[in-house]
Design an enzyme around this catalytic site. Sequence first.
Site, PDB file in Angstrom:
ATOM      1  N   GLY A  72       0.816  -1.207   0.000  1.00  0.00           N
ATOM      2  CA  GLY A  72       0.000   0.000   0.000  1.00  0.00           C
ATOM      3  C   GLY A  72       0.851   1.258   0.000  1.00  0.00           C
ATOM      4  O   GLY A  72       1.901   1.307   0.641  1.00  0.00           O
ATOM      5  N   ARG A  87       1.188  -5.272  -5.492  1.00  0.00           N
ATOM      6  CA  ARG A  87       1.430  -6.539  -4.808  1.00  0.00           C
ATOM      7  C   ARG A  87       1.680  -7.602  -5.870  1.00  0.00           C
ATOM      8  O   ARG A  87       0.971  -7.657  -6.875  1.00  0.00           O
ATOM      9  CB  ARG A  87       0.238  -6.902  -3.918  1.00  0.00           C
ATOM     10  CG  ARG A  87       0.093  -5.968  -2.723  1.00  0.00           C
ATOM     11  CD  ARG A  87      -1.129  -6.291  -1.885  1.00  0.00           C
ATOM     12  NE  ARG A  87      -1.134  -5.547  -0.641  1.00  0.00           N
ATOM     13  CZ  ARG A  87      -1.606  -4.311  -0.507  1.00  0.00           C
ATOM     14  NH1 ARG A  87      -2.110  -3.691  -1.572  1.00  0.00           N
ATOM     15  NH2 ARG A  87      -1.579  -3.689   0.656  1.00  0.00           N
ATOM     16  N   ASP A 125       4.958  -4.988   6.124  1.00  0.00           N
ATOM     17  CA  ASP A 125       5.227  -6.370   6.511  1.00  0.00           C
ATOM     18  C   ASP A 125       5.417  -7.294   5.306  1.00  0.00           C
ATOM     19  O   ASP A 125       6.375  -8.058   5.230  1.00  0.00           O
ATOM     20  CB  ASP A 125       4.069  -6.869   7.393  1.00  0.00           C
ATOM     21  CG  ASP A 125       4.271  -8.284   7.866  1.00  0.00           C
ATOM     22  OD1 ASP A 125       5.022  -8.487   8.827  1.00  0.00           O
ATOM     23  OD2 ASP A 125       3.667  -9.200   7.270  1.00  0.00           O
ATOM     24  N   THR A 152       4.194   2.687   5.823  1.00  0.00           N
ATOM     25  CA  THR A 152       2.811   2.246   5.939  1.00  0.00           C
ATOM     26  C   THR A 152       2.076   3.179   6.882  1.00  0.00           C
ATOM     27  O   THR A 152       2.619   3.559   7.929  1.00  0.00           O
ATOM     28  CB  THR A 152       2.703   0.797   6.449  1.00  0.00           C
ATOM     29  OG1 THR A 152       1.346   0.519   6.819  1.00  0.00           O
ATOM     30  CG2 THR A 152       3.583   0.561   7.664  1.00  0.00           C
ATOM     31  N   ASP A 207      -0.320   2.497   8.770  1.00  0.00           N
ATOM     32  CA  ASP A 207      -0.842   1.808   9.961  1.00  0.00           C
ATOM     33  C   ASP A 207       0.104   1.842  11.158  1.00  0.00           C
ATOM     34  O   ASP A 207      -0.303   1.536  12.278  1.00  0.00           O
ATOM     35  CB  ASP A 207      -1.160   0.342   9.631  1.00  0.00           C
ATOM     36  CG  ASP A 207      -2.333   0.219   8.676  1.00  0.00           C
ATOM     37  OD1 ASP A 207      -3.241   1.061   8.747  1.00  0.00           O
ATOM     38  OD2 ASP A 207      -2.328  -0.720   7.852  1.00  0.00           O
ATOM     39  N   ASP A 233       2.352  -0.229  11.973  1.00  0.00           N
ATOM     40  CA  ASP A 233       2.295  -1.554  12.580  1.00  0.00           C
ATOM     41  C   ASP A 233       3.546  -2.390  12.335  1.00  0.00           C
ATOM     42  O   ASP A 233       3.479  -3.610  12.235  1.00  0.00           O
ATOM     43  CB  ASP A 233       1.060  -2.315  12.070  1.00  0.00           C
ATOM     44  CG  ASP A 233       1.062  -2.477  10.551  1.00  0.00           C
ATOM     45  OD1 ASP A 233       1.890  -1.835   9.879  1.00  0.00           O
ATOM     46  OD2 ASP A 233       0.223  -3.235  10.042  1.00  0.00           O
ATOM     47  N   ARG A 271      -6.588  -2.637  10.170  1.00  0.00           N
ATOM     48  CA  ARG A 271      -7.152  -3.982  10.238  1.00  0.00           C
ATOM     49  C   ARG A 271      -6.569  -4.776  11.394  1.00  0.00           C
ATOM     50  O   ARG A 271      -7.264  -5.541  12.058  1.00  0.00           O
ATOM     51  CB  ARG A 271      -6.891  -4.720   8.916  1.00  0.00           C
ATOM     52  CG  ARG A 271      -7.616  -6.045   8.796  1.00  0.00           C
ATOM     53  CD  ARG A 271      -7.250  -6.794   7.526  1.00  0.00           C
ATOM     54  NE  ARG A 271      -7.464  -5.981   6.354  1.00  0.00           N
ATOM     55  CZ  ARG A 271      -6.480  -5.520   5.583  1.00  0.00           C
ATOM     56  NH1 ARG A 271      -5.213  -5.792   5.883  1.00  0.00           N
ATOM     57  NH2 ARG A 271      -6.744  -4.797   4.511  1.00  0.00           N
TER      58      ARG A 271
END
Length: 324
Positions: free
Chosen positions: A11, A72, A103, A126, A128, A130, A172
């Site tokens: 992303g 991707r 990731d 990213t 997020d 994360d 998510r």
Amino acid sequence: MERIGVLTSGGDAPGMNAAIRAVVRTCVYYDMIPYGIYQGYEGLIKNDIEKMDAGSVKHIIHQGGTILKSARSDAFKTEAGMEQAWENIQENNLDGLVVIGGDGTFTGAMRFGQKYDFPIVGIPGTIDNDIYGTDFTIGFDTAVNTVVEAVDKIRDTATSHNRLFFIEVMGRDAGFIAVYSGIAAGSEEILIPEEDRGIEKLFDSLARTSKRNKSSRLVIVAEGDKNGSVYDLEDRVKEEFGDRYETKVTILGHVQRGGRPSCTDRVLASRLGVLSVEGLREGKRDVMVGIRDRSVRYTDFEKATKQNPKMDDELLRIADIISI
């Protein structure tokens, strides 16, 4: 280490262009040759690789998205796909790679680097936030500011009509966007994947604010919250409270990915871009470069992909206190 390829994968995130710019110009600074790889690992397989120079990355530091595009690649997960990518790396005489992503990007880099004994350094990009091994990822600060700006506008409507808004934000598997934006925007409740405190806590919070006759109520919900979708939450609140609340749902969606990167993201991306190239020059491989406690940290890809960053319990405690 004379030729370095750079790609963005997964992303997109605001600040990726600033990171690309830093990688390219650091290569030029050290008399190395940078190569841009388009469409992530897919471009590596298709040999969509182009030599770059300092002028190739002018006027991009302020742009969102990524000039190298992102995709991707299922093919890169196969032996045949990786073999083709390796042939193209040899054809272009690349000595190392800088991969910008999250990731999935680092998992692919780890497998490829170990299989072909090839130096790769990752940059965490990213929204997020994360990724283990860095306090913040590129794009997170911009995304949070985008959410806060949107929530501030929604509150104007919520206040004008005494409405309860459920606002879904991205996340998510991680609730960092929800927690930071929820605190900054003054939400009444924040629901995240890491903590399933039950629907009853939300009911208690709404009942408490109802007694105080608050003119607006905002609930920030990370998309991965265990209590279900924002529409499920809206239905359950209606079942519990009847007509006491006029409820509305807003899903911010991909607007959180776009926009000009913030100053914080531009500086972080520039810093990590320089450090990624210098890391390759120093012999680093199979690692992600990040910033922890204001210091540079190199984290093994395996640890960065297998461990999850822990949500700050202090932030959750603060959110509970100031939402009364």
